[in-house]
Motif scaffolding. Structure first.
Motif, PDB file in Angstrom:
ATOM      1  N   PRO A  58      10.281   3.037   4.043  1.00 18.22           N
ATOM      2  CA  PRO A  58       9.000   3.583   4.490  1.00 18.22           C
ATOM      3  C   PRO A  58       8.195   2.523   5.229  1.00 18.22           C
ATOM      4  CG  PRO A  58       9.017   3.271   2.099  1.00 18.22           C
ATOM      5  CD  PRO A  58      10.385   2.929   2.590  1.00 18.22           C
ATOM      6  N   GLU A  59       7.286   2.997   6.049  1.00 17.67           N
ATOM      7  CA  GLU A  59       6.475   2.067   6.829  1.00 17.67           C
ATOM      8  C   GLU A  59       5.732   1.095   5.899  1.00 17.67           C
ATOM      9  OE1 GLU A  59       4.992   3.641  10.207  1.00 17.67           O
ATOM     10  OE2 GLU A  59       3.417   2.146  10.514  1.00 17.67           O
ATOM     11  N   ARG A  83      -9.895  -8.972  -1.209  1.00 15.27           N
ATOM     12  CA  ARG A  83      -8.616  -8.348  -0.845  1.00 15.27           C
ATOM     13  C   ARG A  83      -7.501  -9.258  -1.336  1.00 15.27           C
ATOM     14  NH1 ARG A  83      -7.732  -5.988   5.022  1.00 15.27           N
ATOM     15  NH2 ARG A  83      -8.881  -4.259   4.097  1.00 15.27           N
ATOM     16  N   PRO A 132      -0.934   0.439   4.665  1.00 21.05           N
ATOM     17  CA  PRO A 132      -1.408   1.490   3.751  1.00 21.05           C
ATOM     18  C   PRO A 132      -0.564   1.648   2.477  1.00 21.05           C
ATOM     19  CG  PRO A 132      -1.488   2.279   6.007  1.00 21.05           C
ATOM     20  CD  PRO A 132      -0.844   0.917   6.056  1.00 21.05           C
ATOM     21  N   ILE A 133       0.711   1.316   2.549  1.00 18.67           N
ATOM     22  CA  ILE A 133       1.569   1.525   1.379  1.00 18.67           C
ATOM     23  C   ILE A 133       1.159   0.641   0.195  1.00 18.67           C
ATOM     24  CG2 ILE A 133       3.405  -0.162   1.880  1.00 18.67           C
ATOM     25  CD1 ILE A 133       5.407   2.096   1.102  1.00 18.67           C
ATOM     26  N   ARG A 134       0.271  -0.331   0.436  1.00 12.92           N
ATOM     27  CA  ARG A 134      -0.197  -1.132  -0.694  1.00 12.92           C
ATOM     28  C   ARG A 134      -0.958  -0.282  -1.712  1.00 12.92           C
ATOM     29  NH1 ARG A 134      -3.760  -1.992   3.355  1.00 12.92           N
ATOM     30  NH2 ARG A 134      -5.980  -2.032   2.879  1.00 12.92           N
ATOM     31  N   PHE A 135      -1.368   0.923  -1.306  1.00  9.13           N
ATOM     32  CA  PHE A 135      -2.065   1.801  -2.249  1.00  9.13           C
ATOM     33  C   PHE A 135      -1.109   2.660  -3.080  1.00  9.13           C
ATOM     34  CE2 PHE A 135      -5.454   0.739   0.692  1.00  9.13           C
ATOM     35  CZ  PHE A 135      -6.424   0.352  -0.221  1.00  9.13           C
ATOM     36  N   VAL A 136       0.163   2.429  -2.909  1.00 12.06           N
ATOM     37  CA  VAL A 136       1.155   3.143  -3.732  1.00 12.06           C
ATOM     38  C   VAL A 136       1.462   2.266  -4.949  1.00 12.06           C
ATOM     39  CG1 VAL A 136       3.479   4.115  -3.786  1.00 12.06           C
ATOM     40  CG2 VAL A 136       2.098   4.289  -1.702  1.00 12.06           C
ATOM     41  N   VAL A 189      -2.086  -1.755  -7.559  1.00 12.56           N
ATOM     42  CA  VAL A 189      -2.501  -0.872  -6.464  1.00 12.56           C
ATOM     43  C   VAL A 189      -3.516  -1.599  -5.582  1.00 12.56           C
ATOM     44  CG1 VAL A 189      -3.745   1.256  -5.901  1.00 12.56           C
ATOM     45  CG2 VAL A 189      -2.087   1.240  -7.763  1.00 12.56           C
ATOM     46  N   GLY A 190      -3.297  -1.542  -4.284  1.00  8.98           N
ATOM     47  CA  GLY A 190      -4.228  -2.146  -3.339  1.00  8.98           C
ATOM     48  C   GLY A 190      -3.842  -3.569  -2.952  1.00  8.98           C
TER      49      GLY A 190
END
Lengths: 225, 617
Positions: A87-88, A202, A12-16, A56-57
């Motif tokens: 962070p995870e 992706r 999920p951190i790929r969206f940061v 992002v993403g």
């Protein structure tokens, strides 16, 4: 002591986004209690820099950063301390001490490899070879001043191939010549009268290179060059 | 946690997708099979705002300390995601488990401002839960709410199953214990309300009937259930030093409004400003011990990695150990790269000196809140600060290197005259003049004064709760008068939106009849009313018209002492007679001492602690 660290960014951190990653890393280093160096002046900040921003993403298995420390720390000790507080989805894989005179990771990047999963679109070998046989691949691109110019992608595409529904491309990256994987995709589709839709793919970054007698991953540096 | 509820396709379409992914450092994950209670803790505004709220962090920590409960966060999706969720029928989910909240045990909503009421309905709606309490079944979560707005819960009593009046530290555990026990014995959620009603601080609106006179005022407010208390007394944490504080607050990925460690100095306020609801409902003042604050500062920085600490309270200058705390935070070697920020200071020599020590003068502007322009007006509102204090404070600040000053005022205060209004631009000008009394070499930068006015909104449990609010037209005239008389060369003037203030005034002192209005406004599409770019007053006006209701009944009408006010059944500890005496003193322009100087016997002593007793020993 100057170190270059390699880490991955997955889940999920790929969206940061990039700026938020900077803030996230600042806090991570503080939590890890490593002896990171601070700049001088009214508003001291930690001295570190990423090799290349990740959109992002987009996930990655090889991101790089340079970090300045105030004292010598064994790389494995450093990495262990950081990973404990990361962070995870962020995991530090490796690192190397670099010389003060070494060009920064950010300034030395020349290319990157992406693996793009094709989720909902059709891309064929023929489409790729047709594109690569062109002399030029002109796109319209806004420059920093907002003016739209013609821009040739072709010299920036170092390698592109299709492998089990994945498009793997190595393209120019960095301050001298930078193209984005979606530019290549967009052009590829346009040549076939198709539209590019971001969420049909992706993106994953596989590697970032500098030029050390050919393309080498950023961690391959010789001390004291 | 690798799971995301929203598809990449959706996340890539919205602004700041990191608002919706959870997974932040210090977010709490549990095995849902191993907990008895699933709790969705909800802040009905966007993530960036909600994650800056200390109360939410306190409750999250408190609830998650229980092994039998998993508390997760829910915020209002921003308008871009909101649209997609509606179009695609995507249910609202909790950030941690990334699962829909419609099957949770509780949805607990913290309500910090009235203008988020339509967002509360939006949350329930997106969660695919019936909006009205009476339409919900055993398959739905119990919906509860707390926070300052629930000191008048009546306007939203149809939507919320029960309200928690007071501070979460006190009764949440008892409440959750009771729920768990009740469910283990096969009890229904509906029946749990009967148990909740017996717990101090809990208000179950469906257990009360309200009847009205022909003129719309309340005739009777009576329990219709044997378990319902006639009065609901707030519950507050008396020993703040022992209160459970979040030592590992969540570290958001994205920039939130407050991106820093927050240290709570005390609750309550000793000042007694007559317009201020917080100053009454949080009485009495309860300080935290200096040593515990020092320890917490170090540990929270270690656990979060923040590079700034902010001190928080209603009036930080009044913290008895402020100097010692600030010096420690500036000098502690563990905090070498951590800045200190100091909001809510009163302007005096001491605080200017302190701010100079901790803040980068070049970057920060200095904020004063005189609230009113004339001394007479400041006496009416019991804002015990003199013109001399303000001008001297400004001068000290200028000499200290500041050249940017922000000043906050209210318009439409009780008994306000044209003279009082004109005193605002005059005070601004006097400050400009002060600047020019400085030696020339101190004035190399340009002076920038920003003067802001908001419109006074009478709130429940203040001495002004009986007052009529000025009409929007009156507000605008007053703002125009200021604008005409301001020296635009050095002063910039901002004025708050009059329509928003009117609706906030209506909601703040509303009764149960407003539930219908709020529902209608929501159905007309109102969202994010607290955001000026989304607030649409036409929807509110239409709703009142269609329901044949007069909004002026709620905000502009002057109430009589005899009238039963919708919130009278709530006991804040402060006596209604004290508020009324203060109201009478205000009209005469007479001030009242603050709690540090003397006791005014407001009633808060009934909590048997805090400043009411500390002062005496």
């Amino acid at each position: 002591m100057l170190v270059r660290l390699k880490f991955k960014k997955e889940g999920p951190i790929r969206f940061v986004g990039h700026l938020d990653m900077m803030r996230t890393f600042q806090k991570m280093f503080t939590r890890a209690g490593i002896p990171i160096a601070y700049s001088e002046g009214f508003n001291p900040h930690q001295i570190f820099s990423f090799a290349s921003a990740l959109a992002v993403g987009v996930s990655s298995e090889s991101e790089y950063m340079d970090v300045k420390l105030t004292e010598d720390v064994a790389i494995n000790v450093l990495i262990e301390a950081i990973n404990l507080k990361a962070p995870e989805g962020i995991f530090f894989l490796d690192g190397v001490e670099i010389d003060n005179k070494e060009t920064s990771a950010m300034a030395s990047v020349v290319a990157a490899t992406y693996r793009i999963e094709v989720l909902n679109s059709i891309i064929t070998e023929d489409m790729l070879s047709a594109m690569m046989s062109q002399e030029t691949l002109i796109i319209r691109k806004k420059n920093k001043k907002g003016k739209i110019n013609d821009f040739d992608l072709r010299p920036g595409i170092i390698n592109i191939l299709l492998k089990d529904k994945h498009l793997i491309m190595t393209i120019a990256n960095g301050s001298h010549f930078n193209i984005k994987p979606e530019m290549v995709l967009e052009k590829l589709l346009a040549l076939n009268d198709l539209n590019y839709v971001r969420c049909d793919y992706r993106f994953h970054r596989v590697e970032i290179y500098h030029d050390h007698n050919g393309l080498r991953p950023l961690l391959e540096v010789k001390l004291g060059l | 946690m690798d799971k995301l509820f929203l598809e990449d396709r959706v996340l890539l379409q919205v602004e700041k997708p990191a608002r919706y992914i959870g997974n932040e450092v210090n977010a709490i994950y549990k095995n849902k099979e191993e907990v008895a209670i699933r709790f969705a803790l909800c802040f009905p505004d966007v993530y960036d705002i909600g994650m800056s709220h200390l109360g939410l962090s306190i409750l999250y920590n408190l609830l998650n300390q229980r092994d039998d409960l998993w508390c997760e966060r829910v915020f209002s999706p921003w308008v871009d995601l909101d649209r997609i969720m509606e179009e695609e029928n995507i249910p609202l989910f909790a950030l941690e488990s990334q699962e829909p909240i419609k099957t949770f045990d509780f949805i607990g909503i913290t309500i910090q401002y009235e203008m988020c009421y339509t967002n509360i309905l939006r949350i329930l709606d997106l969660a695919q839960i019936p909006l009205l309490s009476k339409d919900r079944t055993e398959d739905h979560p119990l919906v509860c709410a707390g926070g300052p707005c629930v000191y008048n819960p009546e306007p939203i009593s149809d939507f919320i199953d029960f309200f928690y009046i007071g501070e979460g530290e006190v009764q949440l555990d008892a409440l959750m214990d009771a729920y768990k026990h009740h469910r283990e014995n096969g009890g229904t959620k509906k029946a749990f309300l009967e148990i909740a009603a017996t717990i101090e601080g809990i208000y179950v609106p469906s257990f009360y009937n309200v009847s009205y006179y022909e003129d719309g005022t309340i005739e009777r407010f009576v329990p219709n259930h044997p378990k319902a208390k006639p009065q609901v007394k707030k519950v507050i944490m008396m020993d703040m030093t022992q209160s459970r504080y979040p030592m590992k607050p969540i570290v958001p990925y994205i920039q939130t409004v407050h991106d820093r460690v927050v240290l709570e100095l005390f609750r309550g306020c000793a000042r007694g400003c007559r317009f201020c609801q917080a100053g009454i409902i949080y009485r009495p003042v309860r300080e935290k011990d200096l040593e515990i604050l020092k320890e917490q500062a170090i540990e929270i920085v270690k656990n979060t990695g923040h590079d700034e600490i902010s001190l928080i309270s209603l009036s930080s200058s009044d913290y008895s150990q402020l100097n010692a705390l600030a010096s420690y935070l500036i000098e502690a070697p563990e905090l070498a790269h951590v800045n200190l920020s100091l909001p809510s200071l009163r302007i005096d020599d001491f605080s200017i000196e302190l701010m100079r020590k901790v803040q980068d003068v070049r970057k920060s502007s200095l904020t004063f809140a005189p609230e009113a322009g004339s001394q007479r007006m400041r006496d009416v509102i019991n804002k015990n600060i003199s013109e001399e204090d303000i001008l001297q404070g400004a001068y000290e600040a200028f000499m200290g290197g500041w050249n940017r000053v922000k000043m906050y005022f209210m318009l439409g205060l009780p008994t306000e005259t044209e003279e009082d209004v004109l005193a605002i631009p005059k005070l601004g000008q006097d400050i400009v003049n002060k600047w020019f009394t400085m030696p020339g070499d101190m004035r190399k930068q340009r002076l920038q004064i920003v003067l802001s006015t908001s419109f006074f909104i009478p709130k429940p449990f203040t001495p002004f709760q009986w007052m009529g609010q000025a009409s929007s037209d009156t507000f605008l005239e007053k703002a125009k008068l200021i604008n005409k008389n301001i020296n635009k060369k050095n002063i910039k003037y901002n004025s708050h939106d009059a329509d928003t203030s009117r609706i906030e005034g209506v909601l703040a002192r509303g009764d149960r009849k407003l539930n219908e209005v709020i529902l209608k406004v929501y159905q007309k599409g109102a969202r994010y009313d607290a955001w000026s770019e989304h607030f649409n007053v036409t929807l509110w006006n239409e709703a009142f018209d269609e329901l044949n209701m007069d909004s002026g009944f709620y905000n502009e009408r002057r109430r009589e002492l005899e009238e039963i006010l919708p919130w009278d059944f709530i006991d804040t500890g402060v006596k209604k007679s004290f508020l009324y005496d203060e109201f009478l003193l205000a009209k005469e322009g007479k001030t009242t001492v603050n709690c540090m100087e003397g006791c005014t016997n407001c009633g808060a002593m009934c909590f048997e602690g805090g400043i009411c007793y500390a002062r005496k020993t």
